[in-house]
Design an enzyme around this catalytic site. Structure first.
Site, mmCIF file in Angstrom:
data_model
loop_
_atom_site.group_PDB
_atom_site.id
_atom_site.type_symbol
_atom_site.label_atom_id
_atom_site.label_comp_id
_atom_site.label_asym_id
_atom_site.label_seq_id
_atom_site.Cartn_x
_atom_site.Cartn_y
_atom_site.Cartn_z
ATOM 1 N N SER A 105 -6.158 -12.928 6.492
ATOM 2 C CA SER A 105 -6.395 -11.447 7.232
ATOM 3 C C SER A 105 -6.881 -11.957 8.888
ATOM 4 C CB SER A 105 -7.693 -10.900 6.820
ATOM 5 O OG SER A 105 -8.030 -9.712 7.092
ATOM 6 N N ASP A 202 -1.184 -3.021 0.760
ATOM 7 C CA ASP A 202 -2.650 -3.262 1.726
ATOM 8 C C ASP A 202 -3.024 -2.040 2.484
ATOM 9 O OD1 ASP A 202 -4.245 -4.312 3.849
ATOM 10 O OD2 ASP A 202 -3.208 -6.320 3.719
ATOM 11 N N HIS A 232 -4.720 -6.178 -0.115
ATOM 12 C CA HIS A 232 -5.164 -6.828 0.889
ATOM 13 C C HIS A 232 -5.708 -8.389 0.584
ATOM 14 C CE1 HIS A 232 -6.340 -7.579 4.886
ATOM 15 N NE2 HIS A 232 -7.745 -7.528 4.510
#
Length: 254
Positions: A105, A202, A232
């Site tokens: 991320s 996601d 995610h």
């Protein structure tokens, strides 16, 4: 004793603070894990990678940014530039020789910034749910006008998070991040192998962000892997298997 029970070591910083980290010795290229926004190095992806690297004798480092986990500092004081500088401190002071950076991320954004700053040290990049420039589309653009005005007035606000503790959003984080945006650039002069894994379910970071990053990379050795049912966090057993298999392929030069 559990593999992960030992207290983390501390990397002192020039400002008097410190970064908490765990380092496993082994052969190179080494592997460095960069976690996500509000995450810490005790997460399942970081510990899975540590266990996997130890099992094959590969050197490995995981650490907490300032304001995260066991490191010093206040989360609200953090910025993309500061956390990227800390990633460089870890690379420069805790590792030797070529390294593969694994970024999750926000960590994938910092991974790219690190590769731009130290191209000679990077053997490869592996991004998970790459959140390059997320402060714009995930934070600022999702705030309605009253929240934006409140943020401008109060400088720091708290928002609910689906992952547990509330998000602490600082105006300085959003404003400072504009200096480090990557998707506005026509090309990213990164020439090493890059693998980007992204879930198509996601709901935080659109999978098209990984595609946009891939389009801008100068390297011709770039692959984007889209998981139709992936979300995610990419922390399911099958996601972790794909993570370690992909890293293994990169370490073996395939």
């Amino acid at each position: 004793m559990s593999l992960f029970a030992a207290k983390p070591e501390r990397l002192p910083l020039a400002d008097g603070g410190f970064l908490a980290y765990h380092r496993s010795p082994g052969s190179g290229p080494g592997v460095v894990f960069l976690g996500g926004f509000t995450s810490d190095m005790s997460g399942v992806k970081a510990t899975t990678l540590e266990r996997w690297c130890r099992g094959r004798g590969q050197s490995f480092v995981r650490f907490d940014y300032s304001g995260h986990g066991a490191s010093s500092g206040r989360f609200a004081d953090g910025t993309i530039g500061a956390w990227a500088a800390e990633a460089l401190e870890v690379l420069d002071r805790l590792t030797e020789g070529p390294q593969i950076l694994v970024g999750s991320s926000m960590g994938a954004w910092l991974m790219l910034l690190t590769a731009l700053a130290r191209p000679e040290r990077i053997a490869g990049l592996l991004g998970l749910a790459c959140a390059a420039d997320f402060t714009e589309y995930l934070l600022w653009e999702r705030l309605d006008p009253p929240l934006r005005e409140r943020l401008r007035r109060e400088r720091v606000i708290s928002l609910p998070s689906p992952y547990g503790e509330p998000y602490i959003i600082a105006l300085n984080l959003i404003e400072e991040a504009t200096r480090h945006r990557l998707l506005d650039r026509p090309e990213l002069p990164i020439h090493c192998p890059v693998r980007l894994i992204h879930g198509m379910r996601d709901t935080d970071v659109p999978w098209r962000i990984s595609v946009q990053v891939a389009e801008r990379l100068a390297s011709s050795d770039v692959r984007v892997m889209l998981l139709k049912d992936g979300e995610h966090t990419l922390s399911r057993e099958q996601d972790l298997i794909l993570l370690t298999r992909t890293l293994g392929d990169m370490l073996e030069g395939r």
